[in-house]
Write a protein that holds these residues in place. Structure first.
Motif, PDB file in Angstrom:
ATOM      1  N   THR A  24      -3.032   6.214   0.391  1.00 13.55           N
ATOM      2  CA  THR A  24      -3.552   6.736  -0.879  1.00 13.55           C
ATOM      3  C   THR A  24      -3.971   5.630  -1.847  1.00 13.55           C
ATOM      4  N   SER A  25      -3.368   4.443  -1.719  1.00 10.34           N
ATOM      5  CA  SER A  25      -3.720   3.344  -2.620  1.00 10.34           C
ATOM      6  C   SER A  25      -3.215   2.029  -2.070  1.00 10.34           C
ATOM      7  N   VAL A  26      -3.757   0.918  -2.607  1.00 15.38           N
ATOM      8  CA  VAL A  26      -3.289  -0.427  -2.263  1.00 15.38           C
ATOM      9  C   VAL A  26      -2.869  -1.136  -3.539  1.00 15.38           C
ATOM     10  N   THR A  54      -7.467   4.538  -2.777  1.00 12.74           N
ATOM     11  CA  THR A  54      -8.405   4.561  -1.656  1.00 12.74           C
ATOM     12  C   THR A  54      -7.826   5.400  -0.538  1.00 12.74           C
ATOM     13  N   SER A  55      -8.692   5.974   0.264  1.00 14.17           N
ATOM     14  CA  SER A  55      -8.256   6.691   1.469  1.00 14.17           C
ATOM     15  C   SER A  55      -8.672   5.956   2.734  1.00 14.17           C
ATOM     16  N   VAL A  56      -9.320   4.785   2.572  1.00 13.85           N
ATOM     17  CA  VAL A  56      -9.733   3.953   3.705  1.00 13.85           C
ATOM     18  C   VAL A  56      -9.389   2.497   3.418  1.00 13.85           C
ATOM     19  N   LEU A  57      -8.564   1.900   4.270  1.00 15.35           N
ATOM     20  CA  LEU A  57      -8.210   0.475   4.173  1.00 15.35           C
ATOM     21  C   LEU A  57      -8.513  -0.186   5.508  1.00 15.35           C
ATOM     22  N   VAL A  58      -9.388  -1.176   5.492  1.00 13.93           N
ATOM     23  CA  VAL A  58      -9.693  -1.975   6.682  1.00 13.93           C
ATOM     24  C   VAL A  58      -8.859  -3.250   6.625  1.00 13.93           C
ATOM     25  N   GLU A 109     -10.462   5.525  20.302  1.00  9.45           N
ATOM     26  CA  GLU A 109     -11.633   6.311  19.914  1.00  9.45           C
ATOM     27  C   GLU A 109     -11.922   6.226  18.420  1.00  9.45           C
ATOM     28  N   THR A 110     -10.892   6.389  17.595  1.00  5.57           N
ATOM     29  CA  THR A 110     -11.100   6.448  16.141  1.00  5.57           C
ATOM     30  C   THR A 110     -10.928   5.111  15.441  1.00  5.57           C
ATOM     31  N   TYR A 111     -10.244   4.155  16.100  1.00  4.90           N
ATOM     32  CA  TYR A 111      -9.899   2.854  15.540  1.00  4.90           C
ATOM     33  C   TYR A 111      -8.863   2.966  14.423  1.00  4.90           C
ATOM     34  N   LEU A 112      -8.228   4.107  14.293  1.00  5.50           N
ATOM     35  CA  LEU A 112      -7.189   4.291  13.284  1.00  5.50           C
ATOM     36  C   LEU A 112      -5.840   3.824  13.797  1.00  5.50           C
ATOM     37  N   SER A 113      -5.026   3.281  12.891  1.00  8.39           N
ATOM     38  CA  SER A 113      -3.645   2.942  13.204  1.00  8.39           C
ATOM     39  C   SER A 113      -2.802   4.216  13.145  1.00  8.39           C
ATOM     40  N   ASN A 114      -1.489   4.063  13.221  1.00  6.09           N
ATOM     41  CA  ASN A 114      -0.613   5.232  13.122  1.00  6.09           C
ATOM     42  C   ASN A 114      -0.542   5.789  11.706  1.00  6.09           C
ATOM     43  N   ILE A 115      -1.128   5.088  10.732  1.00  2.00           N
ATOM     44  CA  ILE A 115      -1.236   5.599   9.368  1.00  2.00           C
ATOM     45  C   ILE A 115      -2.690   6.015   9.139  1.00  2.00           C
ATOM     46  N   GLU A 116      -2.911   7.269   8.820  1.00  2.00           N
ATOM     47  CA  GLU A 116      -4.256   7.793   8.632  1.00  2.00           C
ATOM     48  C   GLU A 116      -4.982   7.024   7.532  1.00  2.00           C
ATOM     49  N   GLY A 117      -6.196   6.575   7.835  1.00  3.28           N
ATOM     50  CA  GLY A 117      -7.006   5.851   6.867  1.00  3.28           C
ATOM     51  C   GLY A 117      -6.904   4.339   6.965  1.00  3.28           C
ATOM     52  N   VAL A 118      -5.991   3.822   7.784  1.00  2.77           N
ATOM     53  CA  VAL A 118      -5.823   2.372   7.945  1.00  2.77           C
ATOM     54  C   VAL A 118      -6.480   1.951   9.255  1.00  2.77           C
ATOM     55  N   TYR A 119      -7.476   1.047   9.143  1.00  5.32           N
ATOM     56  CA  TYR A 119      -8.270   0.589  10.285  1.00  5.32           C
ATOM     57  C   TYR A 119      -7.989  -0.892  10.568  1.00  5.32           C
ATOM     58  N   PRO A 120      -7.191  -1.213  11.597  1.00  4.63           N
ATOM     59  CA  PRO A 120      -7.012  -2.620  11.992  1.00  4.63           C
ATOM     60  C   PRO A 120      -8.324  -3.158  12.552  1.00  4.63           C
ATOM     61  N   CYS A 121      -8.659  -4.402  12.218  1.00  2.00           N
ATOM     62  CA  CYS A 121      -9.999  -4.909  12.555  1.00  2.00           C
ATOM     63  C   CYS A 121      -9.978  -6.409  12.759  1.00  2.00           C
ATOM     64  N   GLY A 122     -10.684  -6.883  13.764  1.00  2.00           N
ATOM     65  CA  GLY A 122     -10.931  -8.310  13.921  1.00  2.00           C
ATOM     66  C   GLY A 122      -9.849  -9.083  14.625  1.00  2.00           C
ATOM     67  N   PHE A 157       0.852  -1.187   0.000  1.00  2.00           N
ATOM     68  CA  PHE A 157       0.000   0.000   0.000  1.00  2.00           C
ATOM     69  C   PHE A 157       0.887   1.235   0.000  1.00  2.00           C
ATOM     70  N   GLN A 158       0.347   2.326  -0.490  1.00  2.47           N
ATOM     71  CA  GLN A 158       1.110   3.541  -0.665  1.00  2.47           C
ATOM     72  C   GLN A 158       0.530   4.646   0.227  1.00  2.47           C
ATOM     73  N   THR A 159       1.413   5.530   0.688  1.00  5.33           N
ATOM     74  CA  THR A 159       1.002   6.625   1.557  1.00  5.33           C
ATOM     75  C   THR A 159       1.631   7.939   1.096  1.00  5.33           C
TER      76      THR A 159
END
Length: 530
Positions: free
Chosen positions: A243-245, A255-259, A487-500, A235-237
């Motif tokens: 910014t993309s995968v 994309t600006s959102v990666l789960v 609170e936001t569920y965001l990782s240290n990279i904006e737009g990346v959401y670790p889940c599950g 993925f690119q930042t």
């Protein structure tokens, strides 16, 4: 609505007797009862001579306050609000591209389902196959040991839970009714409605496959899209924001959102995340063996003479060994199979599964010991992964590529098994005798021996010498946690959401699905739909 707790009835009761018990508890006539709903049904087996069903009932009646005052029963209360899940209000930030969800296990599927319902049109990328193809691939592996690295028991639509018991109980306590939402969604997609109220609900791997297909179809109908055979490889930042995968090393998607719903076995993806400086930490997990007993032994031990009326019994046992290690049962599968759940060449890992009817001849469960970064040297964030690999490679060598099997009596006395006792292994995948003592350190092995003897004092025959042990159970949970903001569920990279479960925030189908729902909420609270 009036709620009646702790309503006890004989296990052979009829629907008419339940109705009579409800009106008697409320001290009303039949005409005054508009309707009732079973909220929970459990079994009280503490007295084997007098086993009871215990119910929680919601009753719709006239004159609720009057009835409540008249009964003066502490087990009856007023339920003022309808207990239902409510999705939060949408945010105001504009999404330029659709969200990308990496992984189609329960976390990814429920995150996608919730986002699709709200108009976000998610793209789900899954390294493995859709469940119809995946089932054929896994069956072929169990027959031939020919492993497909990106589609197996761990990878593919539905995640690792697809080839499991489909257990839906969870210890997660929260007030948002997400657990109820998960169960209602499964019923909507074809699961038995009884999962809404029985104490330890399960779907069964045979039914779960069709439920997953129906979820996929509904997500697509709502505007989502699935890409199978599509692995996240990069993925690119820019300026700390995704910014993309990159998929399969070649296809780029903006994309600006990666789960990241990648599951607990995505070891190559963990390595990628480490290279990309995503903040992760090693976490404890548990390791051990599967054990098999006749299901009739467990039924008798749990229910006594009433066993024939109550179906396949389960159990949950734990013990603290003299060395301080905790030993406990995990992912118990009544009437089930031990399955070869490997996902890497020259490695063997096992799991348990049951069909919906749970009518197999054996019960199986993992008997495991917790290990911490101190056990596997937690200096490197992926040290737990390497520890798992070491155990699984040892199991592969011991079983010569098959599931290694040893009888408990031989394991305890440090000798290799040469023949079975009265218990025939019930497996999906080939098995062979092997010395399981070679897999673990002496203190872990001895803790398991001590634990099994303790469980034999709780369930007669649990520590019988011909108990079948199968190895190795190494994937009880993720060996890492991908750090996210509370609170936001965001990782240290904006737009990346670790889940599950793979991200370290769940432990089973239901909790992973609930975390998928919470992650969808966090995305929706920030962004407006496409």
């Amino acid at each position: 609505m009036l709620r009646i707790n702790n309503l006890k009835l004989n296990i052979s009761h009829t629907e008419e007797e339940l109705l009579e018990k409800i009106v008697h508890s409320l001290k009303i006539s039949r005409k005054e009862l508009k309707s009732y709903t079973i909220r929970k049904q459990s079994i009280d087996a503490r007295k084997k001579q007098d086993i009871k069903y215990i119910y929680c009932i919601d009753a719709s009646v006239q004159s609720e306050a009057k009835i409540l005052k008249k009964t003066k029963n502490p087990n009856i209360c007023l339920v003022k609000e309808k207990e239902r899940y409510i999705f939060p209000e949408h945010g105001e930030e504009q999404l330029q591209e659709r969200p990308v969800i990496a992984g189609a296990g329960p976390a990814g599927l429920f995150c996608a389902y919730m986002l699709a319902e709200q108009g976000y049109c998610p793209l789900i990328i899954e390294r493995g196959e859709m469940v119809e193809e995946r089932t054929k691939t896994v069956d072929h592996f169990w027959k031939t040991n020919e492993l497909l690295l990106d589609s197996n028991v761990q990878f593919g639509e539905g995640g690792a839970g697809t080839f499991s018991d489909g257990k839906l109980n969870t210890l997660v306590k929260e007030k948002g009714f997400r657990n109820r939402k998960v169960l209602e969604t499964f019923v909507k997609m074809g699961a038995d409605p009884s999962i809404l109220y029985i104490n330890k609900p399960h779907i069964g791997t045979d039914v779960l496959k069709s439920v997953i297909q129906n979820m996929r179809k509904e997500i697509i109908r709502l505007g989502g899209e699935f890409w199978f055979h599509s692995k996240l490889t990069d993925f690119q930042t820019e300026q700390g924001r995704i910014t993309s995968v990159t998929i399969n090393g070649e296809k780029k998607v903006n994309t600006s959102v990666l789960v990241l719903a990648i599951g607990h076995s995505a070891r190559d993806t963990f390595s990628l995340l480490k290279e990309k400086n995503l903040t992760m930490i090693p976490k404890p997990f548990a390791v051990g063996f599967r054990v098999e007993h006749p299901q009739s032994l467990i039924d008798e031990g749990r229910y006594g003479a009433a066993a024939s009326q109550l179906g396949a019994a389960d159990y949950k046992v734990s013990h603290t060994a003299v060395n301080g290690r905790g030993v406990y049962s995990f992912c118990m599968c009544p009437g089930g199979y031990v399955v070869n759940a490997s996902s890497e060449q020259e490695h063997v890992a096992v799991n348990g599964m049951s069909y919906h009817k749970r009518d197999g001849k054996n019960a199986n469960s993992a008997i495991v010991v917790t290990v911490t970064p101190e056990d596997f040297g937690g200096e490197d964030v992926l040290s737990g992964v390497e520890f798992q690999r070491k155990l699984e490679h040892a199991a592969y060598q011991i079983g010569k590529g098959n599931i290694p099997v040893q009888l408990f009596g031989d394991f305890e006395n440090k000798r290799e098994s040469m023949r079975l006792g009265d218990i025939e292994p019930q497996t999906k995948g080939n098995w062979a005798f092997g010395d399981l003592r070679q897999i673990f350190t002496e203190d872990i092995s001895q803790s398991i021996v001590e634990g099994i003897h303790s469980f034999g004092r709780q369930i007669a025959g649990f520590d019988r010498p011909d108990t079948v042990m199968l190895g190795v159970e190494s994937r009880t949970s993720s060996p890492v946690r991908i750090v996210r903001d509370n609170e936001t569920y965001l990782s240290n990279i904006e737009g990346v959401y670790p889940c599950g479960e793979g991200a370290g925030y769940a432990g089973g189908i239901t909790s992973a699905a609930m975390d998928g729902i919470r992650t969808a909420e966090k995305i929706a609270e920030k962004y407006m739909p496409l």
